[in-house]
Write an enzyme that holds these catalytic residues in place. Structure first.
Site, PDB file in Angstrom:
ATOM      1  N   HIS A  83       0.828  -1.143  -0.075  1.00  0.00           N
ATOM      2  CA  HIS A  83       0.044  -0.003   0.027  1.00  0.00           C
ATOM      3  C   HIS A  83       0.936   1.262   0.014  1.00  0.00           C
ATOM      4  O   HIS A  83       1.858   1.506   0.805  1.00  0.00           O
ATOM      5  CB  HIS A  83      -0.943  -0.067   1.234  1.00  0.00           C
ATOM      6  CG  HIS A  83      -1.989   1.016   1.278  1.00  0.00           C
ATOM      7  ND1 HIS A  83      -1.764   2.222   1.428  1.00  0.00           N
ATOM      8  CD2 HIS A  83      -3.279   0.990   0.742  1.00  0.00           C
ATOM      9  CE1 HIS A  83      -3.047   3.133   1.339  1.00  0.00           C
ATOM     10  NE2 HIS A  83      -3.869   2.111   0.828  1.00  0.00           N
ATOM     11  N   TYR A 203      -8.378   9.994   4.399  1.00  0.00           N
ATOM     12  CA  TYR A 203      -8.754  10.834   5.526  1.00  0.00           C
ATOM     13  C   TYR A 203      -9.703  12.103   5.319  1.00  0.00           C
ATOM     14  O   TYR A 203      -9.379  12.816   4.302  1.00  0.00           O
ATOM     15  CB  TYR A 203      -7.317  11.597   5.920  1.00  0.00           C
ATOM     16  CG  TYR A 203      -6.369  10.500   6.386  1.00  0.00           C
ATOM     17  CD1 TYR A 203      -6.590   9.688   7.511  1.00  0.00           C
ATOM     18  CD2 TYR A 203      -5.284  10.462   5.740  1.00  0.00           C
ATOM     19  CE1 TYR A 203      -5.403   9.015   7.931  1.00  0.00           C
ATOM     20  CE2 TYR A 203      -4.186   9.390   6.037  1.00  0.00           C
ATOM     21  CZ  TYR A 203      -4.287   8.685   7.256  1.00  0.00           C
ATOM     22  OH  TYR A 203      -3.554   7.935   7.708  1.00  0.00           O
ATOM     23  N   PRO A 295      -3.826   6.169  17.534  1.00  0.00           N
ATOM     24  CA  PRO A 295      -3.779   5.398  16.103  1.00  0.00           C
ATOM     25  C   PRO A 295      -3.907   6.305  14.974  1.00  0.00           C
ATOM     26  O   PRO A 295      -3.765   5.957  13.735  1.00  0.00           O
ATOM     27  CB  PRO A 295      -4.952   4.484  16.379  1.00  0.00           C
ATOM     28  CG  PRO A 295      -5.806   5.092  17.350  1.00  0.00           C
ATOM     29  CD  PRO A 295      -4.971   5.769  18.046  1.00  0.00           C
ATOM     30  N   LYS A 299       1.471   4.067  14.250  1.00  0.00           N
ATOM     31  CA  LYS A 299       2.734   3.615  14.681  1.00  0.00           C
ATOM     32  C   LYS A 299       2.777   2.757  15.860  1.00  0.00           C
ATOM     33  O   LYS A 299       3.823   2.112  15.995  1.00  0.00           O
ATOM     34  CB  LYS A 299       3.097   4.973  15.344  1.00  0.00           C
ATOM     35  CG  LYS A 299       3.530   6.126  14.106  1.00  0.00           C
ATOM     36  CD  LYS A 299       4.885   6.109  13.456  1.00  0.00           C
ATOM     37  CE  LYS A 299       4.708   7.230  12.406  1.00  0.00           C
ATOM     38  NZ  LYS A 299       4.894   6.622  11.035  1.00  0.00           N
ATOM     39  N   TYR A 390       5.490   9.540   7.851  1.00  0.00           N
ATOM     40  CA  TYR A 390       4.276   8.726   7.794  1.00  0.00           C
ATOM     41  C   TYR A 390       4.769   6.937   7.942  1.00  0.00           C
ATOM     42  O   TYR A 390       3.952   6.304   8.346  1.00  0.00           O
ATOM     43  CB  TYR A 390       3.495   8.858   6.653  1.00  0.00           C
ATOM     44  CG  TYR A 390       2.067   8.320   6.483  1.00  0.00           C
ATOM     45  CD1 TYR A 390       1.220   8.545   7.433  1.00  0.00           C
ATOM     46  CD2 TYR A 390       1.829   7.693   5.292  1.00  0.00           C
ATOM     47  CE1 TYR A 390      -0.174   8.165   7.053  1.00  0.00           C
ATOM     48  CE2 TYR A 390       0.460   7.167   5.065  1.00  0.00           C
ATOM     49  CZ  TYR A 390      -0.485   7.358   5.983  1.00  0.00           C
ATOM     50  OH  TYR A 390      -1.690   6.739   5.926  1.00  0.00           O
TER      51      TYR A 390
END
Ligand code: RFL
Length: 393
Positions: A83, A203, A295, A299, A390
């Site tokens: 991904h 998002y 979350p 991480k 990220y």
């Protein structure tokens, strides 16, 4: 391998006692067994429970490297999915960040945490490790290396690894402080029995609050909805969930979501903490026991795996050679990485949430959010910063 009840005087005790069979404890146990070090894991839940507990899904490239390096990646190589794109959707449209082409050019592997836990348990047992399921630790004496179970039994070990997560007891056995932040935000975390609705992580920023979409498998998708604190998940039946997700994801503009039954709904409060120090005497904390991370930036499991590898190396050195240099430096090695992850997670929380209403403060916060998103959409430097943090720690 043997371990005995009672005090450890003259009796055989395991070299390492590990509390908790989550990603941290299981990776640590596997790495120690690979070095021929005897260790025992005590897990308060049943095997079935931990093998079905859905949580994380996004493994960073470094986590995959750790698992591959130690022969623990067969499952994710077979079933994990690569991904590399996330997208942001808001009132001004949508943009994508293909992070395989940004920053260090790394990607995520999507592999549900419960599958990883199942693989790690199987491998640990194959390596002649011992796990006591349904065994809860009540207290740890870090100086003596003694563990008391909730039935009153006391067990000894040369070293104890506190891998019992956010609700565990090991943290209390390390004198120090827990630095905590309650971000004042809650998510309704949902698992839908429905295929992902889009190829990327999404998002969505909406006046009603944040909504998130994350693939898990071909048939199960994780969604998040920002909700008021202390919301009862039961007040969100399936129809309400899908209506709100479609609204915040702007289905009228971008297409309806793939719907299916909601198979899990729970509230996740955006809280974070770091324990300092993370070691005391014979006890060493790893994973969520040492630091809980919201979350928002996916991480937690990744930090747990990294700490487990660092700790395994340090314990191996101490047990095999008597040299405690790496063990002494365990906290100094892990804490800067933990704080960097916390910093990025905090940055993500500010990116994804802003207060509603017309107060000056709320409008100011929303304007900052819009400016940050605009910068992320346009600035290559900002995108590289994002991608590097990220995907990595
Ligand atoms: P765990 O997995 O909580 O395991 C700790 C284990 O210890 C046991 N235990 C005890 N055993 C014996 N005696 C006691 N007194 C005990 N007390 C507790 C527990 O039963 C448990 O089995 O901690 P660990 O190993 O440190 O692993 C941490 C990760 O589980 C966690 O950070 C992640 O799940 C966080 N997270 C994510 N992390 C990522 O890296 N990527 C993601 O995509 C991601 N998504 C998520 C997440 C966490 C979520 N929730 C549920 C908070 C999504 C969600 C919704």
């Amino acid at each position: 391998m043997g371990w005995v009840l009672g005090d450890s005087l003259g009796e055989t005790v395991p070299s390492v006692f590990i509390s908790g069979a989550g990603p941290a404890g299981l990776v640590l146990g596997n790495l120690l067994r690979a070095e021929g070090i005897d260790c025992v894991i005590a897990e308060r839940r049943s095997r079935e429970h931990v093998e079905q507990r859905a949580r994380a899904g996004f493994l960073a490239a470094n986590s995959v490297r750790i698992l591959t390096r130690h022969g623990l990646a067969a499952g994710l190589e077979a079933a994990g999915r690569q991904h590399d794109t996330c997208a942001f959707r808001g009132e001004h449209g949508q943009f994508e960040l293909k992070y395989s082409q940004l920053g260090r050019g790394e990607i995520h592997t999507v592999y549900p945490q419960q599958f990883l836990v199942r693989d790690l348990i199987g491998e640990f047992l194959d390596r002649d490790g011992e796990i006591r399921f349904g065994t809860s630790i009540a207290a740890i004496d870090a100086q003596q290396g003694e563990v008391t179970l909730d039935n009153g039994e006391t067990l000894g070990a040369r070293f104890v690894a506190g891998c019992d997560g956010r609700h565990g007891v090991s943290r209390q056995a390390v004198p120090g402080r827990t630095y905590r932040r309650d971000h004042g935000i809650s998510w309704l975390a949902l698992l839908a029995e429905a295929p992902p609705s889009m190829a990327s992580v999404m998002y969505a920023i909406h006046p009603n609050g944040f909504a998130g979409h994350m693939a898990r498998t071909a048939t199960v998708t994780r969604y998040y909805l920002q909700v008021p604190k202390n919301t009862d998940p039961a007040t969100w039946p399936d129809d309400r969930v899908w209506d709100e997700l479609n609204l915040r994801m702007r289905a009228d503009r971008y297409g309806a979501l793939n719907q299916g039954p909601i198979i899990e709904r729970r509230i996740v409060d955006m809280t974070s903490f770091v324990r300092e120090p993370i070691q005391h005497g014979r006890l060493f904390l790893a994973g969520d026991a040492a630091s809980l991370i919201s979350p928002s930036a996916a991480k937690g499991a990744n930090l747990a795996l990294m700490a487990a590898e660092v700790l395994a190396k340090a314990l191996s050195q101490a047990i095999k050679t008597g040299d405690s240099t790496l063990l002494d430096g365990y906290g100094a090695e892990c804490l800067p990485r933990i704080w960097r992850a916390q910093e990025f997670s905090h940055w993500m929380i500010n990116l994804l949430h802003a207060p509603s209403g017309d107060s000056e403060e709320a409008v100011f916060a929303r304007s900052l959010q819009r400016a940050r998103l605009a910068s992320l959409q346009c600035s290559r430097a900002h995108q590289d910063f994002f991608a590097e943090n990220y995907i990595g720690v």
